[in-house]
Design an enzyme around this catalytic site. Structure first.
Site, short mmCIF file in Angstrom:
data_model
loop_
_atom_site.label_atom_id
_atom_site.label_comp_id
_atom_site.label_asym_id
_atom_site.label_seq_id
_atom_site.Cartn_x
_atom_site.Cartn_y
_atom_site.Cartn_z
N GLY A 1 -5.78 8.71 -3.58
CA GLY A 1 -4.98 9.10 -2.40
C GLY A 1 -5.88 9.43 -1.24
N ARG B 1 -1.45 -0.58 -8.56
CA ARG B 1 -2.80 -0.12 -8.22
C ARG B 1 -2.78 1.40 -8.27
NH1 ARG B 1 -3.97 -0.73 -2.18
NH2 ARG B 1 -3.86 -2.96 -2.61
N VAL C 1 -4.67 4.77 -7.27
CA VAL C 1 -5.72 5.34 -6.39
C VAL C 1 -5.63 6.86 -6.45
CG1 VAL C 1 -5.60 3.36 -4.79
CG2 VAL C 1 -4.25 5.42 -4.30
N ASP D 1 0.85 -1.21 0.00
CA ASP D 1 0.00 0.00 0.00
C ASP D 1 0.88 1.25 0.00
OD1 ASP D 1 -2.40 -1.35 0.10
OD2 ASP D 1 -2.74 -1.02 2.24
N THR E 1 -10.98 2.47 -7.68
CA THR E 1 -11.81 3.66 -7.47
C THR E 1 -13.28 3.24 -7.47
OG1 THR E 1 -12.36 5.87 -8.33
CG2 THR E 1 -11.94 4.18 -9.98
P1 FDA Z 1 -13.96 9.72 -5.09
O1 FDA Z 1 -13.55 10.00 -3.68
O2 FDA Z 1 -13.88 10.80 -6.09
O3 FDA Z 1 -15.40 9.13 -5.06
C1 FDA Z 1 -16.10 8.78 -6.24
C2 FDA Z 1 -17.49 8.33 -5.83
O4 FDA Z 1 -17.34 7.08 -5.15
C3 FDA Z 1 -18.15 9.26 -4.81
O5 FDA Z 1 -18.98 10.19 -5.44
C4 FDA Z 1 -18.92 8.32 -3.93
O6 FDA Z 1 -20.20 8.12 -4.52
C5 FDA Z 1 -18.17 7.02 -4.02
N1 FDA Z 1 -17.34 6.79 -2.81
C6 FDA Z 1 -16.03 7.02 -2.69
N2 FDA Z 1 -15.60 6.68 -1.46
C7 FDA Z 1 -16.69 6.26 -0.81
C8 FDA Z 1 -16.91 5.79 0.50
N3 FDA Z 1 -15.94 5.69 1.40
N4 FDA Z 1 -18.17 5.43 0.83
C9 FDA Z 1 -19.18 5.53 -0.06
N5 FDA Z 1 -19.03 5.97 -1.31
C10 FDA Z 1 -17.81 6.33 -1.68
N6 FDA Z 1 -5.36 5.26 -0.77
C11 FDA Z 1 -4.05 5.44 -0.47
O7 FDA Z 1 -3.65 6.57 -0.19
N7 FDA Z 1 -3.19 4.38 -0.45
C12 FDA Z 1 -3.59 3.11 -0.78
O8 FDA Z 1 -2.77 2.19 -0.77
C13 FDA Z 1 -4.96 2.91 -1.11
N8 FDA Z 1 -5.44 1.68 -1.44
C14 FDA Z 1 -6.71 1.54 -1.92
C15 FDA Z 1 -7.17 0.31 -2.38
C16 FDA Z 1 -8.43 0.20 -2.96
C17 FDA Z 1 -8.89 -1.12 -3.49
C18 FDA Z 1 -9.27 1.35 -3.06
C19 FDA Z 1 -10.63 1.29 -3.71
C20 FDA Z 1 -8.86 2.55 -2.54
C21 FDA Z 1 -7.60 2.66 -1.96
N9 FDA Z 1 -7.15 3.88 -1.43
C22 FDA Z 1 -5.83 4.03 -1.10
C23 FDA Z 1 -8.14 4.97 -1.16
C24 FDA Z 1 -8.21 5.97 -2.31
O9 FDA Z 1 -7.04 6.74 -2.33
C25 FDA Z 1 -9.44 6.90 -2.17
O10 FDA Z 1 -9.35 7.60 -0.96
C26 FDA Z 1 -10.76 6.18 -2.21
O11 FDA Z 1 -10.76 5.15 -3.17
C27 FDA Z 1 -11.91 7.15 -2.56
O12 FDA Z 1 -11.71 7.71 -3.80
P2 FDA Z 1 -12.46 7.23 -5.14
O13 FDA Z 1 -11.40 6.90 -6.12
O14 FDA Z 1 -13.40 6.13 -4.88
O15 FDA Z 1 -13.14 8.51 -5.71
#
Ligand code: FDA
Length: 310
Positions: free
Chosen positions: A191, A187, A189, A135, A229
């Site tokens: 962040g 992967r 992400v 990670d 994501t």
């Molecule tokens: P964004 O935050 O723009 O959200 C897009 C849409 O998704 C939102 O409008 C909402 O509807 C939905 N959504 C997002 N998060 C949600 C939540 N918690 N609950 C409900 N709905 C939600 N980060 C990091 O810094 N280091 C890492 O190693 C990892 N590893 C990792 C693994 C995996 C499998 C995932 C999915 C994520 C990570 N992350 C991470 C976290 C990542 O950086 C990020 O904070 C989250 O994925 C939220 O961002 P989104 O890309 O989903 O988009």
């Protein structure tokens, strides 16, 4: 901007000891939406449940900023116990680890303890044909994590170890290109940490645009990409990009967090995409839980309603 302010406010409040104690005392029921359980057995059960929907799993033992070297080594032992338990249960293990949890930055026997413990974990995962993803944590750790990733790919091969890049950091597109010679499994992400404007885009639109560029560049370089994501717009665009560039569905996978957008996870799997859920488990669920709350006000409302119900 609002996103940044919201995230900052939540993470600042969540960092207060009194809040942490209150949520730890009453929040486990709510945390279970995002955390599979406190033991390896509960996580393994979650793996089997997801498999019924054609969704693969990534197991993550929770634990951050563990202090003493002995605790770090114990933590690594616990990850290895999970690998053994998964293998014994017929599962090819795929786990994620935070290098800080296994001793990154602490020296023991003249070597970084995080690297030593990561080696032990990856060696065992490789015995079972498994995979370990490193990670990515807060920005001061990026250089060391990427350097250790390079070392570990050299020792164990890219099919057993991968890492993560965060699109909110200005440096990440350069970092991605600098890893191309390894043909790395990455992967991507957005962040999750609270980062200053000196190192990370403050505007969400810039983070999203960088995210797309990173995925497209990594795919076009012929590398395996984990598109991690819940952003439906990005997921849709990645599907179109893959179609338009003749990139097959087994050259990438979508990854989402356990308990979030289960409908989307199931629909993508049913449409023939590779989908993997990140399954956190363990007693140290509070920091992970706080970051999920910081991601969207909807989750904060879910917690506040739960706390009020008592
Ligand atoms: P964004 O935050 O723009 O959200 C897009 C849409 O998704 C939102 O409008 C909402 O509807 C939905 N959504 C997002 N998060 C949600 C939540 N918690 N609950 C409900 N709905 C939600 N980060 C990091 O810094 N280091 C890492 O190693 C990892 N590893 C990792 C693994 C995996 C499998 C995932 C999915 C994520 C990570 N992350 C991470 C976290 C990542 O950086 C990020 O904070 C989250 O994925 C939220 O961002 P989104 O890309 O989903 O988009």
């Amino acid at each position: 901007m609002i996103d940044q302010m919201y995230r900052k406010a939540v993470l600042t409040v969540a960092g207060q000891k009194a809040i942490e104690n209150a949520v730890r005392a009453r929040g486990w029921g709510m945390a279970q939406r995002f955390v599979a359980g406190e033991t390896p057995q509960t996580a393994i059960q979650a793996v089997h449940d997801l498999k019924k929907d054609g969704i693969m799993a990534n197991l993550d033992l929770l634990g951050e900023f563990i202090e003493s070297p002995a605790q770090c080594t114990q933590f690594a032992d616990n990850v290895i116990t999970m690998l053994d338990a998964a293998h014994a249960d017929g599962i090819t293990p795929y786990v994620s680890i935070k290098l800080s949890s296994v001793g990154q930055g602490k020296t023991e026997g003249g070597e970084d303890l995080g690297l030593t413990n990561a080696r032990r974990i990856i060696r065992r995962a490789r015995e079972y044909g498994g995979f370990v993803c490193l990670d990515m944590e807060d920005h001061p750790r990026v250089d060391q994590t990427l350097a250790q990733f390079r070392t570990l790919v050299g020792e164990f091969g890219g099919q057993h170890v991968g890492t993560v890049l965060q699109s909110y950091l200005y440096r990440t597109e350069k970092d991605r290109a600098s890893l191309d010679d390894l043909k790395p499994n990455l992967r991507i992400v957005k962040g999750a940490y609270l980062e200053p404007e000196t190192v990370a885009y403050p505007q969400k639109a810039d983070v999203d645009a960088a995210y797309r560029r990173l995925v497209y560049a990594h795919m076009s370089a012929g590398n395996y990409v984990n598109v991690a994501t819940h952003d439906e717009g990005i997921i849709h665009d990645v599907q179109l990009y893959a179609l338009a560039h003749g990139i097959s569905k087994d050259a990438f996978e979508f990854q989402m967090l356990y308990g979030i957008r289960r409908d989307l996870q199931r629909n993508l799997a049913a449409a023939g995409y590779r989908v993997r859920a990140y399954i956190p488990y363990g007693r140290d669920w509070y920091p992970y839980f706080s970051r999920r709350i910081a991601e969207t006000p909807r989750n904060a409302m879910f917690v506040i309603r739960g706390m009020l119900k008592g």
